[in-house]
Design a protein around this motif. Structure first.
Motif, PDB file in Angstrom:
ATOM      1  N   GLY A   1      11.490   3.505   0.006  1.00 30.23           N
ATOM      2  CA  GLY A   1      10.889   2.322  -0.449  1.00 30.23           C
ATOM      3  C   GLY A   1      11.605   0.946  -0.090  1.00 30.23           C
ATOM      4  O   GLY A   1      10.874   0.049   0.038  1.00 30.23           O
ATOM      5  N   LEU A   2      12.616   1.025   0.046  1.00 29.95           N
ATOM      6  CA  LEU A   2      13.617  -0.167   0.240  1.00 29.95           C
ATOM      7  C   LEU A   2      13.243  -0.585   1.567  1.00 29.95           C
ATOM      8  O   LEU A   2      13.084  -1.829   2.104  1.00 29.95           O
ATOM      9  CB  LEU A   2      15.326   0.037   0.269  1.00 29.95           C
ATOM     10  N   HIS A   3      12.980   0.364   2.564  1.00 27.62           N
ATOM     11  CA  HIS A   3      12.932   0.121   3.839  1.00 27.62           C
ATOM     12  C   HIS A   3      11.608  -0.292   4.151  1.00 27.62           C
ATOM     13  O   HIS A   3      10.893  -1.065   5.135  1.00 27.62           O
ATOM     14  CB  HIS A   3      13.377   1.168   4.978  1.00 27.62           C
ATOM     15  N   CYS A   4      10.490   0.393   3.372  1.00 29.10           N
ATOM     16  CA  CYS A   4       9.088  -0.112   3.454  1.00 29.10           C
ATOM     17  C   CYS A   4       9.048  -1.446   3.062  1.00 29.10           C
ATOM     18  O   CYS A   4       8.216  -2.387   3.722  1.00 29.10           O
ATOM     19  CB  CYS A   4       8.291   0.624   2.579  1.00 29.10           C
ATOM     20  N   ALA A   5       9.702  -1.929   1.988  1.00 26.64           N
ATOM     21  CA  ALA A   5       9.602  -3.248   1.412  1.00 26.64           C
ATOM     22  C   ALA A   5      10.321  -4.431   2.421  1.00 26.64           C
ATOM     23  O   ALA A   5       9.550  -5.331   2.786  1.00 26.64           O
ATOM     24  CB  ALA A   5      10.209  -3.391   0.153  1.00 26.64           C
ATOM     25  N   MET A   6      11.505  -3.786   2.974  1.00 22.96           N
ATOM     26  CA  MET A   6      12.018  -4.673   3.969  1.00 22.96           C
ATOM     27  C   MET A   6      11.351  -4.924   5.182  1.00 22.96           C
ATOM     28  O   MET A   6      11.198  -6.004   5.770  1.00 22.96           O
ATOM     29  CB  MET A   6      13.415  -4.171   4.228  1.00 22.96           C
ATOM     30  N   SER A   7      10.641  -3.727   5.740  1.00 18.98           N
ATOM     31  CA  SER A   7       9.848  -3.801   6.931  1.00 18.98           C
ATOM     32  C   SER A   7       8.704  -4.783   6.849  1.00 18.98           C
ATOM     33  O   SER A   7       8.350  -5.570   7.438  1.00 18.98           O
ATOM     34  CB  SER A   7       9.250  -2.441   7.303  1.00 18.98           C
ATOM     35  N   GLU A   8       8.030  -4.569   5.526  1.00 19.45           N
ATOM     36  CA  GLU A   8       6.933  -5.425   5.116  1.00 19.45           C
ATOM     37  C   GLU A   8       7.336  -7.047   5.149  1.00 19.45           C
ATOM     38  O   GLU A   8       6.431  -7.784   5.461  1.00 19.45           O
ATOM     39  CB  GLU A   8       6.113  -5.034   3.829  1.00 19.45           C
ATOM     40  N   ALA A   9       8.561  -7.298   4.372  1.00 19.25           N
ATOM     41  CA  ALA A   9       8.914  -8.811   4.369  1.00 19.25           C
ATOM     42  C   ALA A   9       9.279  -9.487   5.967  1.00 19.25           C
ATOM     43  O   ALA A   9       8.853 -10.540   6.040  1.00 19.25           O
ATOM     44  CB  ALA A   9      10.190  -8.735   3.522  1.00 19.25           C
TER      45      ALA A   9
ATOM     46  N   GLN B   1       0.904  -1.354   0.145  1.00 16.81           N
ATOM     47  CA  GLN B   1       0.135   0.084  -0.029  1.00 16.81           C
ATOM     48  C   GLN B   1       0.742   1.272   0.023  1.00 16.81           C
ATOM     49  O   GLN B   1       0.371   2.263  -0.322  1.00 16.81           O
ATOM     50  CB  GLN B   1      -1.045  -0.145   1.099  1.00 16.81           C
ATOM     51  N   TRP B   2       2.104   0.949   0.377  1.00 13.93           N
ATOM     52  CA  TRP B   2       3.141   2.262   0.358  1.00 13.93           C
ATOM     53  C   TRP B   2       3.745   2.538  -0.838  1.00 13.93           C
ATOM     54  O   TRP B   2       4.103   3.576  -1.265  1.00 13.93           O
ATOM     55  CB  TRP B   2       3.972   2.070   1.334  1.00 13.93           C
ATOM     56  N   ALA B   3       3.390   1.881  -2.053  1.00 10.00           N
ATOM     57  CA  ALA B   3       4.131   1.716  -3.256  1.00 10.00           C
ATOM     58  C   ALA B   3       3.636   3.066  -4.016  1.00 10.00           C
ATOM     59  O   ALA B   3       4.845   3.402  -4.715  1.00 10.00           O
ATOM     60  CB  ALA B   3       4.043   0.694  -3.980  1.00 10.00           C
ATOM     61  N   PRO B   4       2.461   3.431  -4.189  1.00 10.92           N
ATOM     62  CA  PRO B   4       2.310   4.498  -4.881  1.00 10.92           C
ATOM     63  C   PRO B   4       2.665   5.865  -4.497  1.00 10.92           C
ATOM     64  O   PRO B   4       2.708   6.930  -5.235  1.00 10.92           O
ATOM     65  CB  PRO B   4       0.518   4.700  -4.769  1.00 10.92           C
ATOM     66  N   TYR B   5       3.178   6.159  -3.091  1.00 14.52           N
ATOM     67  CA  TYR B   5       3.568   7.210  -2.724  1.00 14.52           C
ATOM     68  C   TYR B   5       4.997   7.712  -3.281  1.00 14.52           C
ATOM     69  O   TYR B   5       5.876   6.936  -3.594  1.00 14.52           O
ATOM     70  CB  TYR B   5       3.400   7.331  -1.273  1.00 14.52           C
ATOM     71  N   SER B   6       5.164   8.968  -3.125  1.00 15.08           N
ATOM     72  CA  SER B   6       6.563   9.622  -3.261  1.00 15.08           C
ATOM     73  C   SER B   6       7.574   9.232  -2.062  1.00 15.08           C
ATOM     74  O   SER B   6       7.182   8.716  -1.204  1.00 15.08           O
ATOM     75  CB  SER B   6       6.550  11.088  -3.474  1.00 15.08           C
ATOM     76  N   SER B   7       8.945   9.562  -2.302  1.00 12.26           N
ATOM     77  CA  SER B   7      10.007   9.212  -1.426  1.00 12.26           C
ATOM     78  C   SER B   7       9.337   9.896   0.083  1.00 12.26           C
ATOM     79  O   SER B   7       9.582   9.329   1.022  1.00 12.26           O
ATOM     80  CB  SER B   7      11.097   9.830  -1.657  1.00 12.26           C
ATOM     81  N   GLN B   8       8.858  11.081  -0.006  1.00 15.21           N
ATOM     82  CA  GLN B   8       8.370  12.068   1.075  1.00 15.21           C
ATOM     83  C   GLN B   8       7.520  10.962   1.824  1.00 15.21           C
ATOM     84  O   GLN B   8       7.178  10.988   2.876  1.00 15.21           O
ATOM     85  CB  GLN B   8       7.859  13.231   0.940  1.00 15.21           C
TER      86      GLN B   8
END
Length: 377
Positions: free
Chosen positions: A291-299, A247-254
């Protein structure tokens, strides 16, 4: 009511001052400081600064954000640099083996405690993710006095004040230098975030929402406010902690950074750490560091979970206390997306033939050093 105004009392307990239906001026970008020109004298460049001043035929380079740490034997302080750019560089007159570097940047000295140079001081430049860019003998223009940034007010809309807030409204000048927290609630009443806000009160009036409610103007909403890019993220989290992947994927870096901040606050109660198992990282949307840390946290912690918002925090999470410890296996799917995108150099490494590691390479090195088996798919 979506917000609570809360202040710590003299006994260290949280005390409710009021409930508010909404807030205007919560999502703002800080006023950028004016651009200045600084001269770093007698530098020993390292990392990204060494790379910037070593490019043949080029005298200018982008450095990005960073800070200058100034210290002596008794004190230490730092000045934030925003959007720093190398304007010129040349051998130092005092020592040709050193370099003088002219830098343009916005300089924020808000965190400085009044550094007074009484003897030899050490100046060190840090860029990106706290990467040392070298030391220098002095920085011309850095220690000059600066005006405080302009205050940005905040409107509390539709408030039900407690007696403590009513008392403050009767004596507003008493609270000009005091602070409280604005607790943002989701629709279930759970606290999503609690930015600090100033208690300087510029006025109060019957609320635009009617009834017995009041609207209150705070002279300074504080520096802890999220950017406008975070508004949509907060609205999403208002429905509750996310349970669907990506769900985080569509957002900008901010926006992704704001997502990580909410995930940190919503971190689930600590249980005994587990280890082992195979965890899958969906790398399709890893196009920047947040985005890397969003994906890592989700994993590693599931949708809406938290496992670090930056390199240092990620290392801390791997040490335990966040639900998962090594050994385990991480399969990083579509790793090529991350290799192409957040490739900023972050640290020197004697084991890397090029001398610098990209952010992705550093993440993999940290994982493997902690005992994690990483498979890049």
């Amino acid at each position: 009511m979506k917000y609570l105004l809360v202040r710590e009392n003299d006994e260290g307990e949280d005390e409710l001052w009021g409930r508010c239906a909404n807030v205007e001026g919560l999502f703002v970008d800080p006023v950028p400081p004016p651009r200045e020109v600084l001269t770093f004298r007698g530098c020993t460049p390292a990392g990204p600064l060494r790379e910037a001043v070593s490019r043949p035929g080029e005298t200018t380079a982008l450095l990005g954000n960073g800070y200058v740490e100034v210290s002596d034997d008794t004190q230490m302080d730092w000045w934030e640099l925003l959007d720093a750019v190398v304007l010129a560089h040349h051998p130092s007159r005092s020592d040709p083996s050193l370099v003088d570097v002219v830098v343009g940047a916005g300089v924020n000295g808000a965190g400085c405690g009044g550094f007074t140079r009484s003897g030899p001081a050490r100046f060190e430049l840090f860029l990106g993710n706290n990467i040392s860019a070298g030391q220098c003998l002095r920085v011309d223009g850095l220690l000059a006095p600066r005006q405080a940034p302009a205050e940005i007010p905040m409107e509390l809309i539709g408030c039900e004040p407690t007696e403590r807030l009513l008392s403050a409204l009767r004596r507003p000048h008493k609270w000009e230098r005091d602070w409280a927290e604005l607790w943002a609630l989701d629709r279930t009443g759970q606290v999503m975030a609690h930015p600090a806000v100033g208690l300087g009160i510029d006025g109060a009036r019957p609320s635009v929402l009617g009834g017995t409610l009041i609207d209150i103007t705070l002279t300074d909403g504080g520096d802890d406010r999220p950017s406008p890019a975070a508004r949509a993220v907060w609205e999403s989290w208002y429905q509750g902690v996310p349970t669907v992947p990506n769900q985080w994927a569509p957002y900008s870096s901010q926006g992704r950074s704001a997502w990580l901040g909410l995930a940190l606050h919503a971190r689930r109660p600590r249980h005994a750490d587990r280890s082992g198992g195979v965890h899958h990282l969906d790398g399709r949307f890893v196009t920047d560091v947040p985005g890397l840390h969003c994906a890592m946290s989700e994993a590693l912690a599931g949708p809406g979970g938290y496992f670090g918002w930056g390199m240092d925090a990620f290392r801390d999470c791997l040490c335990g206390g966040f639900g998962l410890t090594a050994p385990f296996t991480l399969i990083w799917h579509d790793a090529d997306v991350a290799r192409r995108a957040p490739a900023d150099a972050v640290s020197a490494s004697a084991s890397a033939s090029e001398g610098l590691l990209s952010y992705v390479e550093e993440i993999v090195r940290v994982l493997e050093g902690a005992g994690v088996t990483v498979i890049l798919a």
